[in-house]
Motif scaffolding. Structure first.
Motif, PDB file in Angstrom:
ATOM      1  N   ASP A 134      21.446 -26.959 -27.326  1.00 10.93           N
ATOM      2  CA  ASP A 134      21.944 -28.412 -28.396  1.00 10.93           C
ATOM      3  C   ASP A 134      21.042 -29.101 -29.360  1.00 10.93           C
ATOM      4  O   ASP A 134      22.140 -29.131 -30.395  1.00 10.93           O
ATOM      5  CB  ASP A 134      21.686 -30.128 -27.028  1.00 10.93           C
ATOM      6  CG  ASP A 134      21.732 -29.743 -25.875  1.00 10.93           C
ATOM      7  OD1 ASP A 134      23.236 -29.074 -25.726  1.00 10.93           O
ATOM      8  OD2 ASP A 134      20.681 -29.503 -24.955  1.00 10.93           O
ATOM      9  N   ILE A 135      20.281 -28.642 -30.227  1.00  9.88           N
ATOM     10  CA  ILE A 135      19.636 -28.460 -31.876  1.00  9.88           C
ATOM     11  C   ILE A 135      20.161 -28.067 -32.251  1.00  9.88           C
ATOM     12  O   ILE A 135      20.724 -28.251 -33.457  1.00  9.88           O
ATOM     13  CB  ILE A 135      18.344 -28.500 -31.340  1.00  9.88           C
ATOM     14  CG1 ILE A 135      18.018 -29.775 -30.617  1.00  9.88           C
ATOM     15  CG2 ILE A 135      17.526 -28.126 -32.594  1.00  9.88           C
ATOM     16  CD1 ILE A 135      17.664 -31.065 -31.255  1.00  9.88           C
ATOM     17  N   SER A 136      21.009 -26.458 -31.866  1.00  5.34           N
ATOM     18  CA  SER A 136      21.427 -26.093 -32.918  1.00  5.34           C
ATOM     19  C   SER A 136      22.877 -26.281 -33.502  1.00  5.34           C
ATOM     20  O   SER A 136      22.954 -26.672 -34.054  1.00  5.34           O
ATOM     21  CB  SER A 136      21.766 -24.472 -32.226  1.00  5.34           C
ATOM     22  OG  SER A 136      20.298 -24.068 -32.700  1.00  5.34           O
ATOM     23  N   ILE A 137      23.583 -26.565 -31.710  1.00  2.88           N
ATOM     24  CA  ILE A 137      25.053 -27.150 -31.988  1.00  2.88           C
ATOM     25  C   ILE A 137      24.261 -28.676 -33.484  1.00  2.88           C
ATOM     26  O   ILE A 137      25.720 -29.465 -34.113  1.00  2.88           O
ATOM     27  CB  ILE A 137      25.502 -27.762 -31.032  1.00  2.88           C
ATOM     28  CG1 ILE A 137      25.782 -26.624 -29.765  1.00  2.88           C
ATOM     29  CG2 ILE A 137      26.930 -28.103 -31.424  1.00  2.88           C
ATOM     30  CD1 ILE A 137      26.072 -26.679 -28.498  1.00  2.88           C
ATOM     31  N   LEU A 138      23.903 -29.280 -32.519  1.00  3.52           N
ATOM     32  CA  LEU A 138      23.373 -30.741 -33.525  1.00  3.52           C
ATOM     33  C   LEU A 138      23.452 -30.433 -35.197  1.00  3.52           C
ATOM     34  O   LEU A 138      23.965 -31.160 -35.863  1.00  3.52           O
ATOM     35  CB  LEU A 138      22.131 -31.388 -33.434  1.00  3.52           C
ATOM     36  CG  LEU A 138      22.228 -32.989 -33.490  1.00  3.52           C
ATOM     37  CD1 LEU A 138      23.517 -33.941 -34.490  1.00  3.52           C
ATOM     38  CD2 LEU A 138      20.939 -33.679 -33.368  1.00  3.52           C
ATOM     39  N   LEU A 139      22.561 -29.785 -35.531  1.00  2.00           N
ATOM     40  CA  LEU A 139      22.675 -28.990 -36.522  1.00  2.00           C
ATOM     41  C   LEU A 139      23.867 -28.310 -36.955  1.00  2.00           C
ATOM     42  O   LEU A 139      23.984 -29.153 -38.238  1.00  2.00           O
ATOM     43  CB  LEU A 139      21.320 -27.475 -37.223  1.00  2.00           C
ATOM     44  CG  LEU A 139      19.749 -28.134 -37.103  1.00  2.00           C
ATOM     45  CD1 LEU A 139      18.975 -26.850 -36.860  1.00  2.00           C
ATOM     46  CD2 LEU A 139      19.503 -29.209 -38.136  1.00  2.00           C
ATOM     47  N   VAL A 140      24.479 -27.363 -37.310  1.00  2.00           N
ATOM     48  CA  VAL A 140      25.871 -26.999 -37.455  1.00  2.00           C
ATOM     49  C   VAL A 140      26.796 -28.324 -37.730  1.00  2.00           C
ATOM     50  O   VAL A 140      27.246 -28.371 -38.743  1.00  2.00           O
ATOM     51  CB  VAL A 140      26.274 -26.318 -36.312  1.00  2.00           C
ATOM     52  CG1 VAL A 140      28.004 -25.366 -37.476  1.00  2.00           C
ATOM     53  CG2 VAL A 140      25.293 -24.367 -36.403  1.00  2.00           C
ATOM     54  N   TYR A 141      26.693 -29.185 -36.631  1.00  2.00           N
ATOM     55  CA  TYR A 141      27.718 -30.261 -37.230  1.00  2.00           C
ATOM     56  C   TYR A 141      27.055 -30.913 -38.219  1.00  2.00           C
ATOM     57  O   TYR A 141      28.613 -31.994 -39.126  1.00  2.00           O
ATOM     58  CB  TYR A 141      28.036 -31.468 -35.805  1.00  2.00           C
ATOM     59  CG  TYR A 141      28.320 -32.315 -35.468  1.00  2.00           C
ATOM     60  CD1 TYR A 141      29.881 -32.030 -35.346  1.00  2.00           C
ATOM     61  CD2 TYR A 141      28.051 -33.595 -35.729  1.00  2.00           C
ATOM     62  CE1 TYR A 141      31.040 -33.699 -35.411  1.00  2.00           C
ATOM     63  CE2 TYR A 141      28.733 -34.727 -35.846  1.00  2.00           C
ATOM     64  CZ  TYR A 141      29.809 -34.113 -35.354  1.00  2.00           C
ATOM     65  OH  TYR A 141      31.368 -35.540 -35.565  1.00  2.00           O
ATOM     66  N   ILE A 142      25.552 -31.314 -38.310  1.00  2.00           N
ATOM     67  CA  ILE A 142      25.376 -32.871 -39.036  1.00  2.00           C
ATOM     68  C   ILE A 142      25.870 -31.876 -40.163  1.00  2.00           C
ATOM     69  O   ILE A 142      26.000 -31.963 -41.795  1.00  2.00           O
ATOM     70  CB  ILE A 142      23.716 -32.411 -39.736  1.00  2.00           C
ATOM     71  CG1 ILE A 142      23.832 -33.376 -38.416  1.00  2.00           C
ATOM     72  CG2 ILE A 142      23.262 -33.637 -40.217  1.00  2.00           C
ATOM     73  CD1 ILE A 142      22.426 -34.248 -38.044  1.00  2.00           C
ATOM     74  N   GLU A 143      25.099 -30.294 -41.173  1.00  2.00           N
ATOM     75  CA  GLU A 143      25.759 -29.434 -42.202  1.00  2.00           C
ATOM     76  C   GLU A 143      27.180 -28.641 -42.323  1.00  2.00           C
ATOM     77  O   GLU A 143      26.998 -29.171 -43.767  1.00  2.00           O
ATOM     78  CB  GLU A 143      25.040 -28.103 -41.664  1.00  2.00           C
ATOM     79  CG  GLU A 143      22.930 -28.183 -41.584  1.00  2.00           C
ATOM     80  CD  GLU A 143      22.464 -26.860 -40.948  1.00  2.00           C
ATOM     81  OE1 GLU A 143      23.775 -26.091 -40.765  1.00  2.00           O
ATOM     82  OE2 GLU A 143      21.157 -27.136 -41.387  1.00  2.00           O
ATOM     83  N   GLN A 144      27.872 -29.597 -41.322  1.00  2.00           N
ATOM     84  CA  GLN A 144      29.167 -29.300 -41.413  1.00  2.00           C
ATOM     85  C   GLN A 144      29.895 -30.744 -42.604  1.00  2.00           C
ATOM     86  O   GLN A 144      31.080 -30.126 -43.006  1.00  2.00           O
ATOM     87  CB  GLN A 144      30.012 -28.862 -40.628  1.00  2.00           C
ATOM     88  CG  GLN A 144      30.209 -27.577 -40.060  1.00  2.00           C
ATOM     89  CD  GLN A 144      31.094 -27.823 -38.329  1.00  2.00           C
ATOM     90  OE1 GLN A 144      31.840 -28.463 -37.505  1.00  2.00           O
ATOM     91  NE2 GLN A 144      31.361 -26.410 -37.679  1.00  2.00           N
ATOM     92  N   GLY A 145      29.337 -31.001 -42.478  1.00  2.00           N
ATOM     93  CA  GLY A 145      29.330 -32.793 -43.643  1.00  2.00           C
ATOM     94  C   GLY A 145      30.147 -34.027 -42.578  1.00  2.00           C
ATOM     95  O   GLY A 145      31.172 -34.166 -43.960  1.00  2.00           O
ATOM     96  N   LYS A 146      30.907 -33.272 -41.328  1.00  2.00           N
ATOM     97  CA  LYS A 146      31.208 -34.163 -40.376  1.00  2.00           C
ATOM     98  C   LYS A 146      30.845 -35.870 -40.318  1.00  2.00           C
ATOM     99  O   LYS A 146      31.956 -36.568 -40.753  1.00  2.00           O
ATOM    100  CB  LYS A 146      32.015 -34.434 -39.217  1.00  2.00           C
ATOM    101  CG  LYS A 146      32.838 -32.365 -39.250  1.00  2.00           C
ATOM    102  CD  LYS A 146      32.474 -31.825 -37.876  1.00  2.00           C
ATOM    103  CE  LYS A 146      33.211 -30.463 -37.813  1.00  2.00           C
ATOM    104  NZ  LYS A 146      33.781 -30.644 -36.594  1.00  2.00           N
ATOM    105  N   ILE A 147      29.936 -35.766 -40.355  1.00  2.00           N
ATOM    106  CA  ILE A 147      29.692 -37.537 -40.434  1.00  2.00           C
ATOM    107  C   ILE A 147      29.576 -38.233 -41.652  1.00  2.00           C
ATOM    108  O   ILE A 147      29.788 -39.121 -41.725  1.00  2.00           O
ATOM    109  CB  ILE A 147      27.809 -37.408 -40.316  1.00  2.00           C
ATOM    110  CG1 ILE A 147      28.240 -36.591 -38.775  1.00  2.00           C
ATOM    111  CG2 ILE A 147      27.305 -38.237 -39.872  1.00  2.00           C
ATOM    112  CD1 ILE A 147      26.231 -36.182 -38.102  1.00  2.00           C
ATOM    113  N   ALA A 148      29.186 -37.802 -42.587  1.00  2.00           N
ATOM    114  CA  ALA A 148      29.438 -37.685 -44.406  1.00  2.00           C
ATOM    115  C   ALA A 148      30.554 -38.205 -44.472  1.00  2.00           C
ATOM    116  O   ALA A 148      31.400 -39.425 -45.170  1.00  2.00           O
ATOM    117  CB  ALA A 148      29.474 -36.817 -45.749  1.00  2.00           C
TER     118      ALA A 148
END
Length: 629
Positions: free
Chosen positions: A610-624
């Motif tokens: 789950d942490i790996s998926i979360l890290l990928v999601y954050i680093e993709q910049g989607k939240i930004a």
């Protein structure tokens, strides 16, 4: 009829160990502070054991002091006995423990609150909070007094819907037959907070004049002067002993015969009790292979005959308690002055809090102490200090303070509560701290004084003394590193006398000190320092040199963790939008709302995938991108 009673920066509800620290911390930062308590005669009262400190807990008291809190100073002025525990073990688990004069302790703490210039201490029962647009703006008391403020800290201990249980008797009460707080508990539920029902207990108190101490083992205090506070210079030398005795098979037989009368086993007690402080009936049932259990007889003060029977916590009926006491060596003819009892109370589910101890549901509202599901005066005081610091800083428009798990046991305590929650009264243990070699009793000042000074709770004079001590430690370690001890006849003779192997060549003082059998005192005999080295400096030098490799490994682990702590999770994150997260992880992440990836990784039910998926999601910049929209 409600009326406007006053305006403050911070209001603290409750004046137990959490409330006292919260009020003082806020006031000493410059916030105008009101502390409201149900009964002014119960300020800093010890309803359970008359002691402060012990494993992990004693380190918390040192941390409170290093940050500018009061508990350490107060117990140093009012104890009847002081002992260092685990002296035969490594420095990571050593801890100081003091027997308190419980009445002197509360009187001294009350006076400290009364003398604080920015603090008003007042008697009053808070029934409701003033909430406007999701923010806490003050409190309303039972009498209708409305006090407005910029922040509120609730530290109600075990008073929320408190019920005392003794045998078949059950009645509404706070600890020690005090008035409980019922309406505030109901109001918190109205506001949408999840509450749980917890339980704790106390043992009987007996008349010390009726104890036959000849049948017990004396437990004296240490001969060496000791203190919790780094400011203490005057030491109490006329210590009172405690005494050790044991239960036996006769004791256990009485308990077994009367289990059907125990509220714990009859179903009368619904709340969850503390795993690490079980009742005597629980101990007898769970450890039925043990022929005896330790009982410590602890005086409650210098001016009372009451003695606390540590280890005999129970809610069995009064007649059974008397029968149990009569089977214990030394207590055969003892007079029971107060019966033991259990108390059930409401606690807030702590995952509803940010790491600052502010509630997620209502802004500017903080909770601290047993209301957050903890047990123990020290855990309460540590939380109270942090909640008071943060409420004060919020009121004064300053950045709030969060201690990490690698900085303090207080950081471990709060992170465990807000990240993992607790399904029983939480007790701090050394095993809960993964960096316990860094979080030692002896170095609390080196870890936290800088922070205490920065936030205004450590005076300039004390900070200067600290800096001087720190510089001497560093200089002395460097001197040992650079000084060679040559293998002359005198040196070889001393090494032989001390049971250490002789030198084949010259050796640095630093390397000689790393030998198991060597101490700083012995090494300094061979290469004396030109400046005076105090005992606390010598202790620091010895520990830092001997454990250098282990400490370095721990520091490297902390540095790795910091990278994860620095990966912040934006407030706007939508966990439902992240594909691939396990349903339990999604649910827990939404509930806790972690501030960093490191905090997310510590949530029960969130696994590495789950942490790996979360890290990928954050680093993709989607939240930004979401944030920009």
């Amino acid at each position: 009829m409600a009326y406007h009673a006053g305006e403050y920066d911070v209001i603290v509800v409750g004046a137990g160990h959490a409330g006292c620290e919260a009020g003082l911390a806020a006031a000493r930062q410059g916030a105008k502070t009101l502390v409201l308590t149900i009964n002014l005669d119960m300020v800093a009262f010890m309803p359970c054991n008359p002691s402060v400190g012990g494993p992990a807990k004693g380190i918390v008291v040192r941390e409170i002091d290093a940050l500018g809190g009061e508990m350490g100073r107060n117990i140093d002025k009012t104890h009847i006995q002081m002992r260092m525990l685990n002296t035969g073990k490594g420095p990571a688990v050593r801890a100081l423990r003091a027997q308190a004069d419980k009445f002197a302790y509360q009187n001294e703490m009350k006076k400290t609150l009364e003398d604080e210039k920015n603090l008003t201490l007042m008697q009053g029962m808070v029934d409701r909070l003033i909430i406007e647009d999701g923010e806490c703006k003050g409190v309303i008391t039972q009498t209708g007094a409305m006090y407005h403020s910029k922040a509120v800290v609730i530290t109600t201990g075990t008073f929320l819907r408190g019920e005392i249980i003794l045998g078949e008797l059950k009645y509404s009460s706070g600890p020690n037959n005090q008035q409980p707080s019922i309406k505030l508990s109901e109001h918190l539920e109205e506001l949408g907070f999840d509450l749980v029902r917890f339980k704790t207990g106390t043992p009987p108190r007996v008349n010390g004049e009726t104890i036959d101490y000849g049948k017990t083992e004396i437990q004296p205090g240490d001969d060496v002067p000791r203190a919790f506070s780094y400011e203490t210079t005057a030491y109490i030398t006329d210590q009172l002993p405690c005494w050790l005795t044991y239960t036996n098979e006769g004791t256990h037989a009485i308990i077994d015969r009367n289990l059907h009368r125990s509220p714990m086993y009859s179903g009368m007690i619904k709340g969850t009790g503390p795993r690490y402080c079980p009742s005597i009936e629980d101990k007898v049932v769970r450890f039925n292979d043990k022929p005896r259990h330790q009982i410590f007889l602890e005086p409650e003060g210098r001016n009372t005959h009451e003695v606390y029977v540590q280890g005999l916590s129970t809610s069995l009926p009064e007649d059974v308690q008397k029968e149990i006491l009569s089977t214990i060596p030394g207590l055969e003819n003892v007079q029971m002055m107060r019966a033991g009892y259990a108390i059930e109370y409401d606690a807030v589910v702590p995952t509803q809090l940010w790491p600052t101890l502010e509630t997620k549901r209502i802004k500017n509202l903080y909770t601290a102490g047993q209301i957050n599901g903890t047990s123990g005066y020290e855990e309460a005081a540590g939380q109270g200090l942090m909640a008071g610091i943060n409420a004060g800083r919020r009121a004064l428009n300053e950045e709030e303070l969060i201690l990490s798990r690698s900085e303090a046991y207080i950081g471990v305590l709060i992170d465990d509560l807000v990240t993992k929650g607790t399904n029983e009264p939480y007790r701090l243990l050394t095993s809960r701290a993964e960096y316990r070699l860094l979080l030692r009793h002896d170095n609390a000042d080196l870890r936290l004084t800088e922070i205490g000074h920065r936030i205004g709770l450590i005076s300039d004079a004390r900070y200067e003394r600290f800096q001087t001590k720190k510089a001497i430690i560093e200089a002395e370690i460097e001197r040992l590193r650079n000084t060679i001890i040559k293998p002359n006849a005198e040196v070889q003779a001393k090494l032989k006398e001390w049971g250490s192997s002789e030198l084949k060549d010259g050796i640095r003082g630093h390397d000689l000190l790393r030998r198991t059998e060597m101490t700083y005192a012995l090494v300094s005999e061979l290469i004396p320092s030109e400046q005076e080295i105090t005992d606390d400096v010598a202790e620091q030098v010895e520990i830092q040199v001997k454990y250098e490799g282990y400490i370095e490994k721990s520091i490297q682990q902390v540095e790795k963790l910091k990278k994860m702590e620095n990966k912040k999770i934006p407030d706007l994150i939508d966990y439902d939008a992240i594909t691939g997260l396990a349903s339990e992880a999604r649910q827990k992440l939404k509930q806790v709302r972690p501030l960093s990836v490191a905090q997310a990784s510590r949530i029960s039910g969130v696994n590495p995938a789950d942490i790996s998926i979360l890290l990928v999601y954050i680093e993709q910049g989607k939240i930004a991108k979401i944030a920009q929209n």
